[in-house]
Every structure is written in C-alpha cells, then in structure tokens.
Design an enzyme around this catalytic site. Sequence first.
Site, PDB file in Angstrom:
ATOM      1  NE  ARG A  50      -2.059   1.128   3.886  1.00 62.16           N
ATOM      2  CZ  ARG A  50      -1.423   1.871   4.592  1.00 62.16           C
ATOM      3  NH1 ARG A  50      -0.989   2.933   4.306  1.00 62.16           N
ATOM      4  NH2 ARG A  50      -0.694   1.270   5.718  1.00 62.16           N
ATOM      5  NE  ARG A 164      -4.191   3.475   9.665  1.00 67.02           N
ATOM      6  CZ  ARG A 164      -2.851   3.458   9.041  1.00 67.02           C
ATOM      7  NH1 ARG A 164      -2.233   2.328   8.730  1.00 67.02           N
ATOM      8  NH2 ARG A 164      -2.343   4.644   8.684  1.00 67.02           N
ATOM      9  CE1 TYR A 168      -8.108  -3.173   7.958  1.00 69.65           C
ATOM     10  CE2 TYR A 168      -7.454  -1.134   8.798  1.00 69.65           C
ATOM     11  CZ  TYR A 168      -7.525  -2.190   7.740  1.00 69.65           C
ATOM     12  OH  TYR A 168      -6.612  -1.779   6.830  1.00 69.65           O
ATOM     13  CG  HIS A 224      35.695 -20.402  26.004  1.00 69.12           C
ATOM     14  ND1 HIS A 224      37.064 -20.220  25.601  1.00 69.12           N
ATOM     15  CD2 HIS A 224      35.225 -20.926  24.829  1.00 69.12           C
ATOM     16  CE1 HIS A 224      37.299 -20.548  24.603  1.00 69.12           C
ATOM     17  NE2 HIS A 224      36.207 -21.160  24.196  1.00 69.12           N
ATOM     18  CG  ASN A 230      41.178 -20.117  22.732  1.00 73.61           C
ATOM     19  OD1 ASN A 230      40.444 -19.813  23.738  1.00 73.61           O
ATOM     20  ND2 ASN A 230      40.626 -20.476  21.546  1.00 73.61           N
ATOM     21  NE  ARG A 274      36.802 -24.291  24.833  1.00 72.76           N
ATOM     22  CZ  ARG A 274      36.622 -25.519  24.083  1.00 72.76           C
ATOM     23  NH1 ARG A 274      36.984 -26.326  25.160  1.00 72.76           N
ATOM     24  NH2 ARG A 274      35.940 -25.608  23.238  1.00 72.76           N
ATOM     25  CD  GLU A 294      32.940 -23.997  18.820  1.00 70.71           C
ATOM     26  OE1 GLU A 294      31.526 -23.807  18.584  1.00 70.71           O
ATOM     27  OE2 GLU A 294      33.787 -22.984  18.836  1.00 70.71           O
ATOM     28  CG  HIS A 360      32.395 -23.063  22.977  1.00 68.83           C
ATOM     29  ND1 HIS A 360      33.617 -23.538  23.535  1.00 68.83           N
ATOM     30  CD2 HIS A 360      31.470 -23.778  23.781  1.00 68.83           C
ATOM     31  CE1 HIS A 360      33.322 -24.067  24.582  1.00 68.83           C
ATOM     32  NE2 HIS A 360      31.899 -24.350  24.969  1.00 68.83           N
ATOM     33  NE  ARG A 365      32.184 -17.085  13.232  1.00 68.86           N
ATOM     34  CZ  ARG A 365      33.308 -17.599  12.970  1.00 68.86           C
ATOM     35  NH1 ARG A 365      33.446 -18.769  12.590  1.00 68.86           N
ATOM     36  NH2 ARG A 365      34.232 -16.645  12.618  1.00 68.86           N
TER      37      ARG A 365
END
Length: 420
Positions: A50, A164, A168, A224, A230, A274, A294, A360, A365
């Site tokens: 619209r 409005r 409706y 962690h 790492n 960890r 992980e 992890h 992600r």
Amino acid sequence: MVSLARDSSPIVLAMVGLPARGKTSIARKIARYLSWLGHPTRLFNVGNYRRAHLGTAQPHQFFDPNNTEGRQALLGMAMTALDDLIGWLSSGGEVAIYDATNSTRARRNLVIERCQAHGFPVVFIESICNDESIIETNVRETKLRSPDYQGVDPEAALRDFRARIAHYARAYEPLGEPERSYIKIIDVGRQVVLNRIHGYLPARLVPLLMNMHLTPHPIWLTRHGESVFNEKGLLGGDSDLSARGDEYAKNLSAFIRERAGDEHVNVWTSTLRRTIQTARPMTQNHVAWRALDEIDAGVCEGMTYEEIRQQMPEVFNARAADKFRYRYPRGESYEDVIQRLDPLIIQLERQRSPVLVIGHQAVLRALYAYLVDRPAPSCPTLPIPLHTVIELTPTAYACEERRFQLAPAVQGGDSSTAHP
C-alpha cells in the site's frame, strides 16, 4: 548428526488480526526462525505494498469500510501481494507469510481460494489482544514510528491511528471457521488455540508461538575466556582457561553485575570446562547446556588448521569450499549446530529476565545469526571475538546491539582461528 526430516511442500501462513496486535512482529519472528532453520521463507506485507503504490499519507477515512474507493484500492494491494506470493512459491519458495489484517471471513475465503487453486495449503495465524496496556505500548512504540506517520505530530498521529483501528474493528470477524487450519495467539502467548493443524512446519511453530512475549530484556553473548588450546591454536578439546582467560572471567563478572544491577541474570554455559570456569567468578548456579558445546571437529579435534591443511588437504579444501554445510569427519557442520540449538532457542524466547550465554565461537555465531536475523549460511564469517560481550536487546521488529571489549587483550589478536 543428521538434519531433522522436514516437509518441503510449499505452505502459506496468513496472518489475521486488528492493527496494533503484533501481527507483523509475529510474522517477522516466524520468518526469522524458519529461515534460520533452513526453510526458504519470505514475508509479504500488504501494508508495504500500500505504501509503495498508494503513498503513506492516507488518513483514517481511507480505511473506513464504507469508503468504496478506499476499500477497492486496499483490495487491489492485497491481491497484488497475494499474486507475488503465489508466484514466489511457484518458483521454488517453501514458506510464504501473508502479513495482512485478513479480518473478515470473505477476505480469508478469497485467500484460501487463490492459494488452493495453485495447490498451496493455508494456515491462518490470528493475534488477539485484549490487554489495553499491550495495545497502547504497541501503538506508541511501533505504529507511530511507521512511515505512515513520518513528520506527523505524535498526538495527531495517535488520534488518527486509533480511528483507523476503530474502522477495522467494526468489520472484524475473528477466526472461528471450524473447517479452517488456524492458530490463535491470545494476549501474546498467554493462550494458544490450535484447529486442524497438520504437518511438520505448522506443528514446529507452536512452541515458538507459545513462548513469545514483549518483556524487554538484554541477552549477552560471549565466548569463554582464552583457553590453553586457544593459546596453542588447537581446535576443540576441553582445556582449562589460560591466565588471560581467568582474568577475563573476573572482568566479565564485574561487567555483568554493573549492567544488570539488582536484576537476576540467567547464566548459561556449555558443558565444557572453559565456559564453566568463565562463569565461576559470577555464580555457581549457572545452567550447563550440552546444546551449547562447541562444534564437534571429529577427527580434527586437537589439531591446528595448518596441521589439517598439511595432513588432510581434502578435508581442509572441502571445508573451505562450503564451511556452513561441510561436516568434519565423525563431527559436525554449522548446519548441524543450528539443528541442535533449536530447542535452546525456544528456551531463550521464553526468558523474561536477562540472559548471559557463555559459549564458543561457532555456536555463538549460530545464535547471533538467529537473534539479529542474518542468513544462516553467513554464520562462518560472523565476527565473535574473544573477550568481547555482545549485548542484544530484542524489540518488536529488530534487535538492538552493542559490543563491549573487555581486557585483557589476547596475544596475536583474538585467537579466532583457534576454532572454527
């Protein structure tokens, strides 16, 4: 891990309800959830049609059911959106969400007839809200910020939008057709009513719809603290924190206490040491979820990427070609991780107090992609560095994001290459 079986037959999810009842928010959440799970999903919002074709400056009289010209123009936009929806499903789409009021039986019958003529079943999803405080909040925080009222005095916009809604409401006919497939959501998940719900996808949506709410609360995501693996650039394992990791755990505890104040914080970790060690300075009452472990690197656990490249070049090259779908030998892919995180998403949606997830890189992600509505295949490239807190605050239509880098610095960058 094998992905869950799914019914790939195209389906239409058609929203129903008065304005300011959260239809678009629900529709967007459904679209985000199904897309994240790997179902090609698209949202068709009639209001956007619209605005694009008729302009944004339409006064409330335009929506009066007694306004013949306005009623015909709105019907034309609704049918244009429906035609586009049918065309998209016909070209290979799987789930089409028709976001409109669909507030009368006649309109719903028209949607059914048009879709079934092309072999597409329809499930209606109606949002009913009788809580005036929720309606008022929705009007002020979302509707008055829409393009329809850009540059309009807020009080004038409020009067117009309420008028409005009244137009409706005069013509509104709640769902009740016993022969239709539908889900009714009453007062934002307080009650959910199902009628003639069949098939994999509609049934899978029910837990999500039951656990939705509008209570604002932050969700903190963090990896962690730096681990011994790492430091050495090794994949996976269950190593302890390094000295810098221990320091980060203390800094994280102080940060969360400052941000949360007196509010209770739900602390979630994986079952690996960890993450548990990272939570320890803050609480002994964390919840450890195996779903947050992980990504399983299979036969590559405990190796460096350079070792994989030299000793298993076929694995290295295959994963580089499709990092999202490639499954480590005897391990997992990102796609597998999303499937095992699905039940956790429902738990996350039901939380009303702040949540801290200590996890992890690959798992966070995937969670981040869901929360901020990023395409699932983009997961492997999303930046989730060590010693950083990502603060996400879900709103009706999006997720507000802030990032906080907490000392200590990590030698050689964030060690993000140490795992997937």
